[in-house]
Write a protein that holds these residues in place. Structure first.
Motif, PDB file in Angstrom:
ATOM      1  N   GLN A 116       0.835  -1.200   0.000  1.00 48.73           N
ATOM      2  CA  GLN A 116       0.000   0.000   0.000  1.00 48.73           C
ATOM      3  C   GLN A 116       0.873   1.255   0.000  1.00 48.73           C
ATOM      4  N   GLU A 162      -2.425   9.507   3.111  1.00 41.90           N
ATOM      5  CA  GLU A 162      -1.847   9.804   4.434  1.00 41.90           C
ATOM      6  C   GLU A 162      -0.904  11.004   4.366  1.00 41.90           C
ATOM      7  N   GLN A 164      -5.478   2.269   6.384  1.00 43.16           N
ATOM      8  CA  GLN A 164      -4.281   1.446   6.564  1.00 43.16           C
ATOM      9  C   GLN A 164      -4.643   0.067   7.126  1.00 43.16           C
TER      10      GLN A 164
HETATM   11  N1  TRP Z   1       1.969   4.486   7.274  1.00 43.57           N
HETATM   12  C1  TRP Z   1       3.113   3.889   6.632  1.00 43.57           C
HETATM   13  C2  TRP Z   1       4.223   4.951   6.459  1.00 43.57           C
HETATM   14  O1  TRP Z   1       4.051   6.112   6.711  1.00 43.57           O
HETATM   15  C3  TRP Z   1       2.770   3.291   5.297  1.00 43.57           C
HETATM   16  C4  TRP Z   1       2.054   1.972   5.405  1.00 43.57           C
HETATM   17  C5  TRP Z   1       0.767   1.704   4.993  1.00 43.57           C
HETATM   18  C6  TRP Z   1       2.568   0.738   5.931  1.00 43.57           C
HETATM   19  N2  TRP Z   1       0.458   0.406   5.231  1.00 43.57           N
HETATM   20  C7  TRP Z   1       1.529  -0.213   5.803  1.00 43.57           C
HETATM   21  C8  TRP Z   1       3.817   0.361   6.474  1.00 43.57           C
HETATM   22  C9  TRP Z   1       1.712  -1.538   6.228  1.00 43.57           C
HETATM   23  C10 TRP Z   1       3.988  -0.980   6.893  1.00 43.57           C
HETATM   24  C11 TRP Z   1       2.939  -1.894   6.774  1.00 43.57           C
HETATM   25  O2  TRP Z   1       5.302   4.618   6.025  1.00 43.57           O
END
Ligand code: TRP
Length: 256
Positions: free
Chosen positions: A83, A88, A173
């Protein structure tokens, strides 16, 4: 915790223990046993990881979960979903939506270079896929209905003045942790176990996910947590894009 006993079970199922394991970069887990039991019972699971595209290029620290995920895909021959959370980064950073989406495509080039199995890997941007896939969106809505503001406030520290985009983002997420979010891969199956390799700072999202899963009749995703990669300044520091001197970027020129 990731202890010797569970590592030994793991080691019996794979040919080689990856250096990332040996060096204890993966230092903790949730429900790994469920995944190992599925493997032993010759059942499939799938891998889910991601990246928040906020910079043009990635550094070695960002790469650790991806290198590790590639090793897991090779070892178990399973589907993988990746993803890219352009939504975000739009909410959190001073970025235009189109720019966050462009960075998602730039970062995808770095991610593809890890060598994932082209026939078993689905890389998607939230803007392009999450909003247009009905089954994915249905899970987002179900998660949003089952988590209260009170819960996300205590998990993520949101305040009254945070935009509602941030407050509802954790549901986006969380959704890839459930196999029926990807009808093109799993059809209507909602019970394919999910294993998420991620850096430890992502754990709050998945604590929330594991909390809602049973209420929606879904399996809780399993997790493998990696620690932060040290910066060039030394072992006690963290490689970070905001300090270019701390990082080795994938676009840096090779030293001869
Ligand atoms: N929020 C994470 C970031 O800022 C991105 C992400 C979305 C993520 N889904 C995930 C990271 C699942 C690890 C596993 O990098």
């Amino acid at each position: 915790m990731l202890n010797r006993a569970i590592l030994n079970t793991f080691q019996n199922l794979v040919v080689n223990l990856h250096i990332i394991f040996k060096a204890w970069y993966i230092f903790s887990q949730r429900d790994l046993k469920m995944i190992l039991d599925a493997v032993e019972a010759k059942k499939k699971f799938y891998l889910y990881t991601g990246r928040g595209p906020s910079s043009e290029t990635m550094h070695l620290g960002h790469l650790i979960p991806f290198i590790f995920t590639k090793y897991m895909q090779d070892a178990f021959d399973v589907p993988l979903v990746i993803q890219l959370t352009d939504d975000e980064k739009f909410y959190w950073k001073n970025l235009k939506l189109e720019e966050a989406n462009r960075l998602a495509y730039e970062n995808t080039k770095d991610i593809i270079a890890c060598g994932f199995d082209v026939n078993k890997t689905f890389i998607f941007s939230d803007l392009d896929f999450a909003g247009s896939c009905k089954e994915f969106h249905k899970n987002v809505l179900k998660i949003r209905k089952s988590v209260t503001f009170n819960q996300v406030r205590s998990i993520f520290g949101f305040t009254d003045s945070d935009p509602i985009g941030k407050i509802s983002f954790p549901a986006v997420q969380a959704a890839p942790s459930f196999s029926n979010s990807f009808p093109q891969i799993f059809g209507e199956r909602h019970d394919v176990p999910c294993l998420i390799p991620c850096a430890i700072d992502q754990d709050p999202y998945f604590r929330m996910t594991r909390d809602v899963a049973p209420r929606l009749g879904y399996l809780k995703p399993a997790l493998l947590h990696s620690t932060f990669f040290p910066a060039l300044q030394g072992a006690k520091t963290k490689m970070s894009s905001s300090d270019p001197n701390s990082s080795i970027f994938l676009t840096d020129t090779r030293l001869r």
